[in-house]
Design an enzyme around this catalytic site. Structure first.
Site, PDB file in Angstrom:
ATOM      1  N   GLU A  13       0.762  -1.138  -0.117  1.00 36.28           N
ATOM      2  CA  GLU A  13      -0.143  -0.252  -0.136  1.00 36.28           C
ATOM      3  C   GLU A  13       0.985   1.293   0.102  1.00 36.28           C
ATOM      4  O   GLU A  13       1.922   1.563   0.835  1.00 36.28           O
ATOM      5  CB  GLU A  13      -0.968   0.078   1.485  1.00 36.28           C
ATOM      6  CG  GLU A  13      -2.225  -0.894   1.443  1.00 36.28           C
ATOM      7  CD  GLU A  13      -3.021  -0.505   0.450  1.00 36.28           C
ATOM      8  OE1 GLU A  13      -3.151   0.551  -0.063  1.00 36.28           O
ATOM      9  OE2 GLU A  13      -4.202  -1.131   0.225  1.00 36.28           O
TER      10      GLU A  13
ATOM     11  N   HIS B 270      -3.709  -2.916  -8.745  1.00 35.90           N
ATOM     12  CA  HIS B 270      -4.790  -3.257  -8.043  1.00 35.90           C
ATOM     13  C   HIS B 270      -5.788  -3.346  -9.204  1.00 35.90           C
ATOM     14  O   HIS B 270      -6.610  -4.237  -9.472  1.00 35.90           O
ATOM     15  CB  HIS B 270      -5.303  -2.471  -6.848  1.00 35.90           C
ATOM     16  CG  HIS B 270      -6.448  -3.368  -6.072  1.00 35.90           C
ATOM     17  ND1 HIS B 270      -6.714  -2.579  -5.086  1.00 35.90           N
ATOM     18  CD2 HIS B 270      -6.848  -4.501  -6.270  1.00 35.90           C
ATOM     19  CE1 HIS B 270      -7.846  -3.440  -4.560  1.00 35.90           C
ATOM     20  NE2 HIS B 270      -7.871  -4.662  -5.025  1.00 35.90           N
TER      21      HIS B 270
HETATM   22 ZN   LIG Z   1      -5.901  -1.206  -3.894  1.00 40.65          ZN
END
Ligand SMILES: [Zn+2]
Length: 264
Positions: free
Chosen positions: A112, A154
């Site tokens: 992240e 993602h």
């Molecule tokens: Zn994500």
């Protein structure tokens, strides 16, 4: 889908301190939101946090109520925190698909990267943050022997739901540092070649190329909503100057070149 008991006990176990897997991590912040891997990791999945600021995102990823987590967290100054041991499955991909498989959390290591994202003021990723992402990614792909075309966004694995890390993410810079598969995009030229609503063999051929590269793309010959989402995800990663879901010459050319240069 998962056994809550198994998840709970494993979660309790990893709430304790653990030793960082990467020397790039300078802090540990254990997240309880984990489960057992069903297979070894062969994908590196990159995200942006998409929250107002880094501290709230880190807190959320370690909160049992959120049910989400990731292996690593890189703040805007480039500080790397590890939340979940690499041997364990973190919960960052959600409903997703790549190369016909759907348990992307089991197959991946998730990073992240702090950025407010499209909903909260999407901005350039600072140089120091990207340098840290590159160093960490290099370490992960080397140790796990992750193939270049398995370093993904993602949005690549969940095109209908996700936009992260988005078109401002410098994939080219990662590629130049030896991470990921990338090719210089074909120049933008005249108008659309294939666009939403079109149907026929040319649409089917494009869908097949996207599917064969790895995208969860059905080949039905119709430029429908899911196809727009996949073309958009492809553009965010590989032809970011124009992200509009329209398969112009540049998009199709870039796809063709990317596909033919895909490492085995
Ligand atoms: Zn994500």
């Amino acid at each position: 889908m998962e056994l809550r008991h198994a998840e709970g006990s494993l979660g309790t176990a990893v709430q304790k301190e653990f030793k960082a897997d990467s020397s790039c991590a300078s802090a540990i912040s254990p997240s309880p939101n984990v489960s057992e891997r069903a297979c070894p990791a062969d994908i590196l999945l990159l995200h942006y946090t998409g929250m107002i600021d880094g501290p709230s995102a880190l807190k959320w990823l370690c909160n049992p109520d959120s049910k989400v987590s990731c292996h690593y967290f890189v703040d805007e100054e480039g500080k790397v925190t590890q939340l979940v041991p690499e041997a364990v499955r973190a919960h960052h991909a959600g409903v997703s698909s790549w190369e016909g498989t759907t348990d992307i959390n089991s197959r991946s290591i998730g990073i992240e990267i702090v950025n407010p994202g499209h909903e909260h003021g999407y901005r350039e990723f600072p140089d120091g943050q990207i340098a840290a992402v590159i160093e960490l990614s290099w370490d992960i792909v080397s140790r796990h022997k992750i193939k270049p075309h398995h370093v993904l966004a993602h949005s690549d694995v969940a095109p209908m739901r996700k936009q992260d890390p988005g078109e401002k993410f410098p994939w080219e810079e990662l590629y130049e540092a030896g991470i990921g598969h990338w090719i210089a995009p074909a120049a933008i030229g005249d108008g659309a070649l294939l666009q939403p609503g079109d149907s026929g063999p040319a649409v089917a051929a494009m869908q097949a190329a996207l599917r064969d590269y790895g995208y969860g793309q059905a080949v039905n010959g119709v430029f429908d909503e899911p196809t727009i989402a996949v073309v958009t995800a492809f553009q965010r990663h590989f032809r970011p100057v124009r992200v509009d879901g329209i398969a112009d010459h540049s998009t199709l050319r870039t796809l063709e070149r990317l596909f033919s240069s895909r490492p085995s």
